[in-house]
Design a protein around this motif. Structure first.
Motif, mmCIF file in Angstrom:
data_model
loop_
_atom_site.group_PDB
_atom_site.id
_atom_site.type_symbol
_atom_site.label_atom_id
_atom_site.label_comp_id
_atom_site.label_asym_id
_atom_site.label_seq_id
_atom_site.Cartn_x
_atom_site.Cartn_y
_atom_site.Cartn_z
ATOM 1 N N ILE A 289 0.858 -1.175 0.000
ATOM 2 C CA ILE A 289 0.000 0.000 0.000
ATOM 3 C C ILE A 289 0.896 1.228 0.000
ATOM 4 O O ILE A 289 2.019 1.181 0.521
ATOM 5 C CB ILE A 289 -0.945 -0.012 1.225
ATOM 6 C CG1 ILE A 289 -2.017 1.067 1.081
ATOM 7 C CG2 ILE A 289 -0.151 0.157 2.520
ATOM 8 C CD1 ILE A 289 -3.126 0.938 2.114
ATOM 9 N N GLY A 290 0.426 2.304 -0.608
ATOM 10 C CA GLY A 290 1.261 3.489 -0.688
ATOM 11 C C GLY A 290 0.515 4.677 -1.247
ATOM 12 O O GLY A 290 -0.714 4.767 -1.159
ATOM 13 N N TYR A 291 1.287 5.573 -1.871
ATOM 14 C CA TYR A 291 0.751 6.829 -2.377
ATOM 15 C C TYR A 291 1.322 7.070 -3.765
ATOM 16 O O TYR A 291 2.506 6.790 -4.025
ATOM 17 C CB TYR A 291 1.128 7.971 -1.447
ATOM 18 C CG TYR A 291 0.489 9.304 -1.804
ATOM 19 C CD1 TYR A 291 -0.777 9.632 -1.334
ATOM 20 C CD2 TYR A 291 1.157 10.226 -2.613
ATOM 21 C CE1 TYR A 291 -1.368 10.850 -1.642
ATOM 22 C CE2 TYR A 291 0.571 11.448 -2.934
ATOM 23 C CZ TYR A 291 -0.685 11.755 -2.448
ATOM 24 O OH TYR A 291 -1.272 12.946 -2.762
ATOM 25 N N PHE A 309 -2.387 0.762 -4.248
ATOM 26 C CA PHE A 309 -2.298 -0.555 -3.623
ATOM 27 C C PHE A 309 -2.063 -1.624 -4.678
ATOM 28 O O PHE A 309 -2.399 -1.461 -5.849
ATOM 29 C CB PHE A 309 -3.566 -0.878 -2.812
ATOM 30 C CG PHE A 309 -4.849 -0.771 -3.587
ATOM 31 C CD1 PHE A 309 -5.309 -1.826 -4.366
ATOM 32 C CD2 PHE A 309 -5.615 0.387 -3.526
ATOM 33 C CE1 PHE A 309 -6.501 -1.736 -5.071
ATOM 34 C CE2 PHE A 309 -6.809 0.489 -4.222
ATOM 35 C CZ PHE A 309 -7.246 -0.570 -4.998
ATOM 36 N N ASN A 310 -1.472 -2.731 -4.242
ATOM 37 C CA ASN A 310 -1.190 -3.860 -5.121
ATOM 38 C C ASN A 310 -1.023 -5.105 -4.254
ATOM 39 O O ASN A 310 -0.177 -5.131 -3.353
ATOM 40 C CB ASN A 310 0.094 -3.619 -5.924
ATOM 41 C CG ASN A 310 0.436 -4.804 -6.813
ATOM 42 O OD1 ASN A 310 -0.453 -5.493 -7.301
ATOM 43 N ND2 ASN A 310 1.717 -5.041 -7.007
ATOM 44 N N GLU A 326 -6.569 -11.025 -6.073
ATOM 45 C CA GLU A 326 -5.774 -9.900 -6.550
ATOM 46 C C GLU A 326 -6.533 -8.597 -6.332
ATOM 47 O O GLU A 326 -7.758 -8.549 -6.445
ATOM 48 C CB GLU A 326 -5.457 -10.043 -8.038
ATOM 49 C CG GLU A 326 -4.537 -11.194 -8.369
ATOM 50 C CD GLU A 326 -4.239 -11.249 -9.859
ATOM 51 O OE1 GLU A 326 -3.053 -11.343 -10.214
ATOM 52 O OE2 GLU A 326 -5.199 -11.177 -10.646
ATOM 53 N N ALA A 327 -5.774 -7.545 -6.034
ATOM 54 C CA ALA A 327 -6.330 -6.193 -5.939
ATOM 55 C C ALA A 327 -5.224 -5.226 -6.322
ATOM 56 O O ALA A 327 -4.112 -5.325 -5.782
ATOM 57 C CB ALA A 327 -6.840 -5.908 -4.538
ATOM 58 N N ARG A 328 -5.497 -4.334 -7.258
ATOM 59 C CA ARG A 328 -4.463 -3.380 -7.650
ATOM 60 C C ARG A 328 -5.088 -2.109 -8.209
ATOM 61 O O ARG A 328 -6.187 -2.129 -8.766
ATOM 62 C CB ARG A 328 -3.503 -3.975 -8.674
ATOM 63 C CG ARG A 328 -4.133 -4.349 -10.010
ATOM 64 C CD ARG A 328 -3.079 -4.900 -10.954
ATOM 65 N NE ARG A 328 -2.422 -6.048 -10.383
ATOM 66 C CZ ARG A 328 -1.300 -6.581 -10.874
ATOM 67 N NH1 ARG A 328 -0.726 -6.046 -11.924
ATOM 68 N NH2 ARG A 328 -0.762 -7.644 -10.308
ATOM 69 N N ILE A 342 -6.691 7.733 -16.677
ATOM 70 C CA ILE A 342 -7.815 7.019 -16.088
ATOM 71 C C ILE A 342 -7.291 6.206 -14.908
ATOM 72 O O ILE A 342 -6.415 5.353 -15.078
ATOM 73 C CB ILE A 342 -8.481 6.076 -17.104
ATOM 74 C CG1 ILE A 342 -8.963 6.866 -18.325
ATOM 75 C CG2 ILE A 342 -9.636 5.328 -16.461
ATOM 76 C CD1 ILE A 342 -9.409 5.994 -19.469
ATOM 77 N N ARG A 343 -7.806 6.487 -13.728
ATOM 78 C CA ARG A 343 -7.430 5.671 -12.569
ATOM 79 C C ARG A 343 -8.296 4.424 -12.559
ATOM 80 O O ARG A 343 -9.525 4.493 -12.579
ATOM 81 C CB ARG A 343 -7.630 6.456 -11.271
ATOM 82 C CG ARG A 343 -7.399 5.594 -10.041
ATOM 83 C CD ARG A 343 -7.610 6.376 -8.779
ATOM 84 N NE ARG A 343 -6.508 7.276 -8.525
ATOM 85 C CZ ARG A 343 -6.439 8.070 -7.451
ATOM 86 N NH1 ARG A 343 -7.425 8.068 -6.573
ATOM 87 N NH2 ARG A 343 -5.417 8.863 -7.261
ATOM 88 N N GLN A 344 -7.625 3.276 -12.527
ATOM 89 C CA GLN A 344 -8.351 2.011 -12.635
ATOM 90 C C GLN A 344 -8.062 1.149 -11.415
ATOM 91 O O GLN A 344 -6.907 0.934 -11.041
ATOM 92 C CB GLN A 344 -7.931 1.273 -13.901
ATOM 93 C CG GLN A 344 -8.842 0.131 -14.283
ATOM 94 C CD GLN A 344 -8.483 -0.443 -15.640
ATOM 95 O OE1 GLN A 344 -7.562 -1.234 -15.757
ATOM 96 N NE2 GLN A 344 -9.202 -0.031 -16.677
ATOM 97 N N SER A 345 -9.122 0.646 -10.811
ATOM 98 C CA SER A 345 -9.027 -0.259 -9.665
ATOM 99 C C SER A 345 -9.601 -1.609 -10.077
ATOM 100 O O SER A 345 -10.740 -1.679 -10.536
ATOM 101 C CB SER A 345 -9.792 0.294 -8.460
ATOM 102 O OG SER A 345 -9.316 1.575 -8.098
ATOM 103 N N ARG A 346 -8.802 -2.650 -9.904
ATOM 104 C CA ARG A 346 -9.219 -3.988 -10.340
ATOM 105 C C ARG A 346 -9.151 -4.960 -9.170
ATOM 106 O O ARG A 346 -8.184 -4.970 -8.404
ATOM 107 C CB ARG A 346 -8.320 -4.487 -11.465
ATOM 108 C CG ARG A 346 -8.640 -5.902 -11.937
ATOM 109 C CD ARG A 346 -7.697 -6.368 -13.032
ATOM 110 N NE ARG A 346 -7.946 -7.756 -13.395
ATOM 111 C CZ ARG A 346 -7.384 -8.792 -12.791
ATOM 112 N NH1 ARG A 346 -6.538 -8.596 -11.779
ATOM 113 N NH2 ARG A 346 -7.667 -10.021 -13.167
ATOM 114 N N PHE A 347 -10.199 -5.790 -9.059
ATOM 115 C CA PHE A 347 -10.269 -6.812 -8.023
ATOM 116 C C PHE A 347 -10.634 -8.131 -8.700
ATOM 117 O O PHE A 347 -11.561 -8.183 -9.519
ATOM 118 C CB PHE A 347 -11.321 -6.441 -6.974
ATOM 119 C CG PHE A 347 -11.132 -5.065 -6.394
ATOM 120 C CD1 PHE A 347 -10.330 -4.871 -5.295
ATOM 121 C CD2 PHE A 347 -11.758 -3.967 -6.980
ATOM 122 C CE1 PHE A 347 -10.140 -3.603 -4.770
ATOM 123 C CE2 PHE A 347 -11.582 -2.697 -6.468
ATOM 124 C CZ PHE A 347 -10.757 -2.505 -5.361
#
Length: 430
Positions: A289-291, A309-310, A326-328, A342-347
């Motif tokens: 996790i980070g920034y 996050f990753n 997975e989560a990133r 485009i900020r993309q969040s994938r689970f």
């Protein structure tokens, strides 16, 4: 190609500033010191169902001198009920593909060299726009500087196409968009006891090919870009099987052929920290996790910053079953003129189950949310699939799968479609 850490491509490739590139190395090299780490990495009980070696079924490489080579031919037949990934006036089609791949690896006790070459031909039964020819080549090398230090380099070139329904698929019912990629990178790693330090630098280049609609030639050089990236990572195995790590990374992207009047060039950085673990065969993986902060040269485009996050975890409650979670979060390049990123969040979740030694079945589900920077637009994708791999000896492998995708956007001008796809593939190892 193996990816580093930044995902700025419309085809969902990793972006160098946002996702750590060292986690797998830390897990393999810093999780436990000395021979104990190698024993864990090589233990059959610690490897997932898909990754586990099957000596009686795996292809036998051709050996010559200090090298071994594997070659294979694949044929695939697929049916897609919405080939153009559109909401109305759906068009279905069958696709036939033929591909070949050759992989060569050195078997030296020190240093390493690898070469991979592949090519594929795809034809649509009724839709000529689906006809594609792809190919690629990748070189890799590793120089061992003593027992604890090494330097690696890679170079790769590929011709590929934007997948239908992806962010970069902007022609809708038009021809597929082709592009050429060049990937260059170098990495240096040093281990001192329980501490592992790695530095990497790379260059990515994308060049988009023109396409024709009727008799009109449409150039896409405005999407060409180059990206430079660098990162520094350190991991410390504070107990056997668990390593803490931290990474800082930087990237810069330029668009040499952009004539839109808006400069999408950018630079960004990211900091992440987390754990890599592989205590037993039951659970292995890494989580960080980070920034992140990405700034665009044109003031018309807002910064993209915030939580990063990753994570990827493999849980094997038995040797016959592996769950993967997975989560990133990544940043995608945008093909739209008024949107830079485009900020993309994938689970995602996947289950692999070994029904028999030579029969593996699997199921997967993915949920992706894309937020278009500077706008209220967002897009949600839900996809899932079922499949099976049947290993008929060392040379023959049959695979079958079925999948579905549902995409919705809260913008009337955004993508919205449903599609289903089934396919059967046969691989023959030479």
């Amino acid at each position: 190609m193996r990816r580093k850490a930044v995902r700025l491509s419309g085809r969902s490739r990793p972006d160098a500033a946002l996702v750590p590139c060292l986690l797998g190395v830390i897990c393999a090299n810093a999780v436990t010191p000395g021979a104990q780490a190698q024993d864990m990495a090589g233990s059959d009980t610690a490897i997932s169902v898909q990754k586990r070696a099957r000596p009686e079924l795996d292809p036998v490489p051709i050996r010559f001198g200090g090298f071994e080579t594997l070659a294979s031919i694949d044929s695939r037949l697929a049916y897609d009920d919405n080939i153009y990934a559109t909401r109305g006036a759906r068009v279905d089609d069958a696709l036939a593909s033929l591909s070949a791949a050759v992989s060569a690896r050195s078997t030296w006790t020190r240093h390493a060299f690898s070469l991979d070459v592949d090519a594929a031909l795809t034809r649509g039964l009724s839709q000529d726009d689906e006809d594609t020819e792809t190919y690629g080549a990748r070189l890799g090398g590793r120089l061992d500087l003593g027992a604890q230090s090494r330097v690696s380099a890679r170079a790769g070139y590929a011709r590929a196409y934007e997948p239908r329904g992806s962010i970069g698929d902007t022609t809708l019912r038009g021809p597929r968009i082709a592009y050429d990629t060049l990937d260059l990178g170098i990495e240096a790693q040093h281990t001192a006891g329980r501490l592992t330090v790695e530095a990497q630098a790379g260059l990515d280049s994308y060049r988009y090919a023109p396409y024709r609609v009727a008799d009109t030639r449409i150039a896409r050089s405005d999407r060409d870009y180059r990206s430079w990236n660098a990162s520094l990572s350190a991991g410390y195995a504070f107990v056997p099987g668990v390593a803490a790590f931290a990474e800082g990374s930087y990237n810069a992207a330029r668009y040499p052929g952009d004539t839109s009047g808006l400069d999408r060039s950018s630079q960004g950085w990211a900091l992440q920290g987390g754990l890599a673990f592989g205590v037993t065969r039951l659970i292995r993986g890494r989580a960080a996790i980070g920034y992140q902060d990405q700034r665009y040269d044109d003031p018309a485009f807002p910064r993209i910053k915030g939580l990063d996050f990753n994570a990827g975890i493999e849980w094997s409650p038995t040797r016959l079953m592996t769950w993967t979670l997975e989560a990133r979060r990544t940043i995608q390049r945008s093909p739209l003129a008024g949107v830079a990123g485009i900020r993309q969040s994938r689970f995602g979740a996947r289950l692999d189950y070994e029904v028999r030694r030579n029969l593996i079945v699997w199921a997967r589900a993915d949920h992706t949310v894309g937020e278009y920077s500077g706008t209220e637009r967002s897009q949600k994708d839900l996809a899932g699939g079922l499949g099976a791999d049947w290993l008929l000896g060392r040379k023959l492998r049959i695979s079958a799968q079925a999948g579905a995708q549902r995409t919705r956007s809260d913008d009337p001008g955004g993508r919205a479609f449903d599609r289903r796809r089934i396919s059967v593939a046969v691989r023959y190892a030479l």
